[in-house]
Design a protein around this motif. Structure first.
Motif, PDB file in Angstrom:
ATOM      1  N   THR A 170      -8.603   7.564   3.185  1.00 42.17           N
ATOM      2  CA  THR A 170      -7.363   8.365   2.940  1.00 42.17           C
ATOM      3  C   THR A 170      -6.479   8.583   1.963  1.00 42.17           C
ATOM      4  O   THR A 170      -5.982   9.255   1.835  1.00 42.17           O
ATOM      5  CB  THR A 170      -6.623   8.570   4.857  1.00 42.17           C
ATOM      6  OG1 THR A 170      -5.993   6.230   4.919  1.00 42.17           O
ATOM      7  CG2 THR A 170      -7.439   8.453   5.417  1.00 42.17           C
ATOM      8  N   ILE A 171      -6.631   7.391   1.462  1.00 44.24           N
ATOM      9  CA  ILE A 171      -5.699   6.723   0.421  1.00 44.24           C
ATOM     10  C   ILE A 171      -5.349   7.661  -0.414  1.00 44.24           C
ATOM     11  O   ILE A 171      -4.599   8.666  -1.161  1.00 44.24           O
ATOM     12  CB  ILE A 171      -5.737   5.504  -0.696  1.00 44.24           C
ATOM     13  CG1 ILE A 171      -4.823   4.665   0.589  1.00 44.24           C
ATOM     14  CG2 ILE A 171      -4.825   5.215  -1.438  1.00 44.24           C
ATOM     15  CD1 ILE A 171      -5.553   2.954   0.004  1.00 44.24           C
ATOM     16  N   ARG A 172      -7.103   8.774  -1.229  1.00 42.96           N
ATOM     17  CA  ARG A 172      -6.556   9.378  -1.954  1.00 42.96           C
ATOM     18  C   ARG A 172      -7.068  10.853  -1.469  1.00 42.96           C
ATOM     19  O   ARG A 172      -7.299  12.152  -2.077  1.00 42.96           O
ATOM     20  CB  ARG A 172      -8.168   9.394  -2.467  1.00 42.96           C
ATOM     21  CG  ARG A 172      -8.075   8.483  -3.966  1.00 42.96           C
ATOM     22  CD  ARG A 172      -9.266   7.761  -4.618  1.00 42.96           C
ATOM     23  NE  ARG A 172      -9.173   6.692  -5.189  1.00 42.96           N
ATOM     24  CZ  ARG A 172      -8.801   6.565  -6.437  1.00 42.96           C
ATOM     25  NH1 ARG A 172      -7.899   8.162  -7.540  1.00 42.96           N
ATOM     26  NH2 ARG A 172      -8.163   5.388  -6.901  1.00 42.96           N
ATOM     27  N   ILE A 196       0.972  -0.889  -0.066  1.00 38.74           N
ATOM     28  CA  ILE A 196       0.515  -0.252  -0.087  1.00 38.74           C
ATOM     29  C   ILE A 196       0.359   1.229   0.008  1.00 38.74           C
ATOM     30  O   ILE A 196       0.536   2.348  -0.668  1.00 38.74           O
ATOM     31  CB  ILE A 196      -0.850  -0.081   1.540  1.00 38.74           C
ATOM     32  CG1 ILE A 196      -1.794  -1.222   1.155  1.00 38.74           C
ATOM     33  CG2 ILE A 196      -2.174   1.472   1.653  1.00 38.74           C
ATOM     34  CD1 ILE A 196      -2.691  -1.097   2.842  1.00 38.74           C
ATOM     35  N   ALA A 197       2.094   1.363   1.059  1.00 38.26           N
ATOM     36  CA  ALA A 197       2.435   2.244   1.212  1.00 38.26           C
ATOM     37  C   ALA A 197       3.419   2.527  -0.397  1.00 38.26           C
ATOM     38  O   ALA A 197       3.568   3.869  -0.825  1.00 38.26           O
ATOM     39  CB  ALA A 197       3.707   1.975   1.967  1.00 38.26           C
ATOM     40  N   GLU A 198       4.002   1.227  -0.443  1.00 43.87           N
ATOM     41  CA  GLU A 198       4.733   1.766  -2.202  1.00 43.87           C
ATOM     42  C   GLU A 198       3.971   2.358  -2.986  1.00 43.87           C
ATOM     43  O   GLU A 198       4.736   3.295  -3.662  1.00 43.87           O
ATOM     44  CB  GLU A 198       5.233   0.061  -2.300  1.00 43.87           C
ATOM     45  CG  GLU A 198       5.993   0.387  -3.910  1.00 43.87           C
ATOM     46  CD  GLU A 198       6.926  -1.200  -4.129  1.00 43.87           C
ATOM     47  OE1 GLU A 198       6.171  -2.297  -4.479  1.00 43.87           O
ATOM     48  OE2 GLU A 198       7.877  -0.876  -3.714  1.00 43.87           O
ATOM     49  N   TYR A 199       2.329   2.303  -3.560  1.00 43.78           N
ATOM     50  CA  TYR A 199       2.525   2.556  -4.441  1.00 43.78           C
ATOM     51  C   TYR A 199       1.710   3.636  -4.395  1.00 43.78           C
ATOM     52  O   TYR A 199       1.556   4.593  -4.956  1.00 43.78           O
ATOM     53  CB  TYR A 199       0.585   1.514  -4.433  1.00 43.78           C
ATOM     54  CG  TYR A 199       1.077   0.929  -5.589  1.00 43.78           C
ATOM     55  CD1 TYR A 199       1.780   1.181  -6.582  1.00 43.78           C
ATOM     56  CD2 TYR A 199       0.852  -0.752  -5.193  1.00 43.78           C
ATOM     57  CE1 TYR A 199       2.604  -0.284  -7.788  1.00 43.78           C
ATOM     58  CE2 TYR A 199       1.137  -1.769  -6.386  1.00 43.78           C
ATOM     59  CZ  TYR A 199       2.188  -1.862  -7.054  1.00 43.78           C
ATOM     60  OH  TYR A 199       2.118  -2.611  -7.983  1.00 43.78           O
ATOM     61  N   GLU A 200       1.809   4.546  -2.404  1.00 41.81           N
ATOM     62  CA  GLU A 200       1.523   6.154  -2.295  1.00 41.81           C
ATOM     63  C   GLU A 200       2.099   6.703  -2.405  1.00 41.81           C
ATOM     64  O   GLU A 200       1.993   7.605  -2.496  1.00 41.81           O
ATOM     65  CB  GLU A 200       0.847   5.897  -1.223  1.00 41.81           C
ATOM     66  CG  GLU A 200      -0.842   5.584  -0.619  1.00 41.81           C
ATOM     67  CD  GLU A 200      -0.624   5.329   0.749  1.00 41.81           C
ATOM     68  OE1 GLU A 200      -1.772   5.309   0.989  1.00 41.81           O
ATOM     69  OE2 GLU A 200      -0.052   5.063   2.019  1.00 41.81           O
ATOM     70  N   HIS A 201       3.481   5.877  -1.541  1.00 40.77           N
ATOM     71  CA  HIS A 201       4.804   6.163  -2.728  1.00 40.77           C
ATOM     72  C   HIS A 201       5.201   7.722  -3.927  1.00 40.77           C
ATOM     73  O   HIS A 201       5.548   7.891  -4.739  1.00 40.77           O
ATOM     74  CB  HIS A 201       6.188   5.612  -1.795  1.00 40.77           C
ATOM     75  CG  HIS A 201       7.368   6.983  -1.605  1.00 40.77           C
ATOM     76  ND1 HIS A 201       8.675   5.473  -2.201  1.00 40.77           N
ATOM     77  CD2 HIS A 201       8.121   7.733  -1.529  1.00 40.77           C
ATOM     78  CE1 HIS A 201       9.425   6.594  -2.175  1.00 40.77           C
ATOM     79  NE2 HIS A 201       8.699   8.419  -1.690  1.00 40.77           N
TER      80      HIS A 201
END
Ligand SMILES: [Fe+2]
Ligand SMILES: [Fe+2]
Length: 188
Positions: free
Chosen positions: A170-172, A110-115
């Motif tokens: 919260t991702i978006r 998750i964090a990798e794609y958010e980054h």
């Protein structure tokens, strides 16, 4: 290209190369995982997760090509081996460890794609953001599935559950000001 943008471009390529090989390992690991599980609904869900990881890999390869790059041959070889090894170990490692390991890994994904989405914005590739956030959301669902699988398992007296991610919505949130991402057509 300004120095900061050029730097974000390079970092984005690095993160996507890492994600690309990670998806390769995940695909093979989940193939071994679903084959090792006896419950039919669980098998089907992990099988679907495997398909989603291969789909992600196709998307990431496309994004890398758009950036004038591609997967790292060395990393691909290493992660192919990791994925195959985990896939085999799933048949001998019992039920809990593959579920626990997958959940922890998904949390990282998750964090990798958010980054990657943040770097895409920094580097000016706004059209890539929606696609990267959609993959982060899919990884969020994967993480939830594996966390729910192990919830209340007695082995959690030995292994601590990782920190659950913030709510999916919260991702978006950091991109609320961007009205139209200009989706990467037909990739998602
Ligand atoms: Fe994935
Ligand atoms: Fe995943």
């Amino acid at each position: 290209m300004a120095a900061a943008v050029s730097n974000a471009h390079k970092r984005l390529i690095r993160v996507l190369r890492s994600a690309c090989s990670g998806e390769l390992a995940a695909g093979y690991a989940y193939r071994g995982h679903w084959k090792s599980v006896s419950s039919e609904p669980t098998r089907e869900r992990i099988r679907a997760i495997e398909a989603e990881e291969w789909h992600h890999r196709t998307i990431v390869r496309g994004l890398l090509a758009d950036l004038g790059s591609g997967p790292s041959a060395k990393r691909e070889t290493m992660f192919w081996l990791i994925g195959k090894t985990i896939g085999i170990l799933c048949h001998i490692g019992g039920w809990f460890i593959p579920m626990y390991g997958a959940g922890r890994l998904e949390s990282w994904n998750i964090a990798e794609y958010e980054h990657a989405a943040a770097l895409a914005r920094e580097a000016g590739y706004v059209h890539m953001i929606d696609c990267l956030l959609t993959m982060a959301e899919v990884e969020w669902e994967h993480e939830r599935f594996f966390r729910e699988q192990i919830a209340r398992h007695w082995m959690l007296r030995i292994f601590h559950v990782w920190q659950p991610p913030p709510p999916k919505a919260t991702i978006r949130l950091p991109y609320a000001e961007i009205q139209s991402f200009g989706r990467v057509a037909a990739r998602i």
